[in-house]
Design an enzyme around this catalytic site. Structure first.
Site, PDB file in Angstrom:
ATOM      1  N   HIS A   1       0.659  -1.099   0.137  1.00 33.11           N
ATOM      2  CA  HIS A   1      -0.205  -0.004   0.279  1.00 33.11           C
ATOM      3  C   HIS A   1       0.754   0.893   0.330  1.00 33.11           C
ATOM      4  O   HIS A   1       0.561   2.312  -0.299  1.00 33.11           O
ATOM      5  CB  HIS A   1      -0.777   0.085   0.898  1.00 33.11           C
TER       6      HIS A   1
ATOM      7  N   LYS B   1       2.822   4.280  -1.214  1.00 34.77           N
ATOM      8  CA  LYS B   1       2.723   5.918  -2.444  1.00 34.77           C
ATOM      9  C   LYS B   1       4.118   6.949  -1.726  1.00 34.77           C
ATOM     10  O   LYS B   1       3.925   7.661  -1.455  1.00 34.77           O
ATOM     11  CB  LYS B   1       1.660   6.694  -2.080  1.00 34.77           C
TER      12      LYS B   1
ATOM     13  N   ASP C   1      16.586  11.944  -5.842  1.00 30.14           N
ATOM     14  CA  ASP C   1      18.039  12.014  -5.720  1.00 30.14           C
ATOM     15  C   ASP C   1      18.983  12.186  -4.734  1.00 30.14           C
ATOM     16  O   ASP C   1      19.727  12.815  -4.390  1.00 30.14           O
ATOM     17  CB  ASP C   1      18.213  13.886  -6.332  1.00 30.14           C
TER      18      ASP C   1
END
Length: 178
Positions: free
Chosen positions: A117, A119, A124
């Site tokens: 789940h 996100k 960089d």
């Protein structure tokens, strides 16, 4: 007492502003965005477009054409892009992971959990994007979602990077369809 007032003032500011960026030259910076006001998508796209070296993505559901195209543009300008995504949520007929794999972006699918789940995007080695925002059109247009970007925090990013690498290693490569 002053710290409590400052905290309340910052909280009130965050709750009343649809898109906020705070930065100073030598300290960490952050941006927030929300949907369905489209500021969550704008914040994510701004970070993708600003990346210079690496973008690592952890995605639950991933169908956003705008984000997919931005990641491909980043790859074309020399940014190393990798995606690890939930296998079940991205096995439907259309998923951005298929589109990205077909454009030579390394994609792996993770089916080890009931749902993966996450996100998260890492940029960089110094910038983290997280929140409830799935990389989907519905998240941008229909849902109440949030994005938080924290810049100039390499120690925090390193913790998330370690988790990305763990998920990457246990996931299965997605082959291009053509």
């Amino acid at each position: 007492m002053n710290r409590h007032i400052y905290g309340f003032g910052l909280t009130a500011l965050l709750l009343t502003s649809p898109l906020i960026s705070m930065a100073s030259a030598s300290t960490s910076a952050f941006s927030v965005g929300f949907s369905p006001s489209h500021t969550a998508l704008a914040v994510v796209l701004e970070e993708i477009n600003s990346a210079q070296h690496t973008i690592d993505v952890e995605a639950y559901s991933f169908t956003s054409k705008e984000i997919s195209k931005a990641l491909i543009r980043a790859k074309k300008r020399g940014v190393d892009v990798r995606i690890v995504a939930d296998k079940k949520a991205n096995s439907a007929r259309y998923s951005s992971v298929t589109y990205l794999a077909n454009h030579k972006v390394p994609v792996r699918l993770n089916g080890r959990y009931a749902i993966m789940h996450d996100k998260v995007m890492l940029f960089d080695g110094v910038t983290l994007q997280t929140g409830s925002f799935n990389y989907t059109s519905a998240a941008d247009k229909n849902n109440a979602e949030n994005v938080l970007v924290i810049r100039n925090q390499p120690q925090l990013v390193a913790v998330y990077q370690e988790e990305f690498e763990r998920l990457w290693q246990e996931s299965t490569p997605k082959a291009a369809n053509y």
